[in-house]
Design a protein around this motif. Structure first.
Motif, PDB file in Angstrom:
ATOM      1  N   ASP A  40       0.747  -1.230  -0.199  1.00 13.84           N
ATOM      2  CA  ASP A  40       0.143  -0.005   0.006  1.00 13.84           C
ATOM      3  C   ASP A  40       0.616   1.222  -0.074  1.00 13.84           C
ATOM      4  O   ASP A  40       0.529   2.142  -0.637  1.00 13.84           O
ATOM      5  N   ASP A  41       2.043   1.257   0.702  1.00 19.38           N
ATOM      6  CA  ASP A  41       2.757   2.509   0.970  1.00 19.38           C
ATOM      7  C   ASP A  41       4.368   1.981   1.258  1.00 19.38           C
ATOM      8  O   ASP A  41       4.707   2.205   2.480  1.00 19.38           O
ATOM      9  N   THR A  59       6.359   4.713   3.256  1.00 17.20           N
ATOM     10  CA  THR A  59       5.969   4.964   4.659  1.00 17.20           C
ATOM     11  C   THR A  59       6.430   3.588   5.446  1.00 17.20           C
ATOM     12  O   THR A  59       7.190   3.957   6.667  1.00 17.20           O
TER      13      THR A  59
END
Length: 289
Positions: A76-77, A80
């Motif tokens: 998703d990321d 991060t």
């Protein structure tokens, strides 16, 4: 003897091993450390215990050096997630990724590797309907992996195949898929050897550590319970199962392994698994400096 000695950098008051990209691995041999290898935990082991971020701090507190993410952890990321890994004081040497991603979306997964701070891309699995039934089919897979490894090397990355049991089941001609994969992949294709799955395939992990010593870049120390064990799908923490680790551990230094990875495919308590596995590895004199 190991054919590759990872370079060592001596800094102020401590000594650091360089990872294969040439970057100092500050988790290795840090002040007061006594292990020959940095130890990573495969986050797939804790996939049923979300959220992930608190797991990172817990693993750091246990004494782990790094984590090995699987796709759902970062997809998703990845930027991060990579920052969360570093903020927890951990490294990411390698990550598991889909084979199709390596072959068909190479640039995307190169970016993901850099976001995670990883240098090792590891396709870990083929679904049953994707598995070859002839030597040529497995050689094609190995060739594709080798070509991908050459492609990503320009970006400071390496590729390793991660085994399960099916690569050790003989084909009709008696040959084994794992041998075709690594032969066709060539020297640029490395191997993350999973000792637990090799044991479940009815093969001796010691023989495979010796056979592929020069191709092994990471050693997954998965352990398995006796046949017929139902709890946790028959997997155990490292040292609690039937694998003779004191017999295998001396062979680690004969390989080109950079690090060790703990994993459990379905623990009822991931923290117990992670703690017991790390404590057991630390107790093995063959893995201590």
């Amino acid at each position: 003897m190991r054919s590759i000695a990872w370079p060592v950098f001596r800094g102020e008051g401590s000594q650091f091993r360089l990872d294969p990209t040439g970057k100092a691995d500050t988790r290795f041999n840090r002040q007061g450390d006594f292990m020959k290898y940095p130890i990573s935990c495969q986050l797939y082991s804790a996939r049923n215990f979300w959220p992930i971020e608190p797991q990172l701090g817990a693993l750091k507190s246990m004494g782990y050096d790094a984590v090995e993410p699987w796709q759902a952890a970062y997809e998703d990321d990845p930027v991060t997630f990579g920052r969360q890994i570093r903020d927890a004081g951990l490294d990411c040497y390698g990550f598991h990724m889909p084979l199709a991603g390596l072959i068909n979306e190479t640039a995307k997964y190169i970016d993901i590797a850099h976001a995670l701070g990883a240098w090792l891309m590891i396709p870990p699995y083929l679904a049953p309907n994707e598995r070859g039934t002839t030597p040529d089919m497995w050689r094609i897979l190995g060739d594709r992996l080798g070509q991908a490894a050459q492609q990503v090397s320009a970006h400071g990355l390496k590729v390793a195949w991660h085994n399960h049991d099916f690569e050790y089941f003989p084909l009709a001609d008696g040959s084994r898929p794992i041998d075709h994969i690594l032969a066709a992949g060539g020297k640029d294709l490395h191997f993350e050897i999973d000792c637990g799955w090799i044991m479940r395939a009815g093969t001796d992990p010691a023989a495979e550590l010796i056979r592929y010593a020069d191709r092994i870049i990471a050693i997954q120390v998965k352990d398995t319970a006796p046949d017929g064990t139902l709890k946790d799908d028959g997997w155990t923490a490292t040292g609690d199962g039937i694998i003779d680790w004191p017999r295998l551990a001396p062979l680690f230094s004969e390989t080109n392994a950079h690090h060790i990875v703990t994993e459990h495919d379905n623990p009822s308590d991931w923290k117990v698994f992670a703690t017991r596995s790390l404590d057991y590895l630390r107790s093995l004199p063959q893995l201590r400096k």
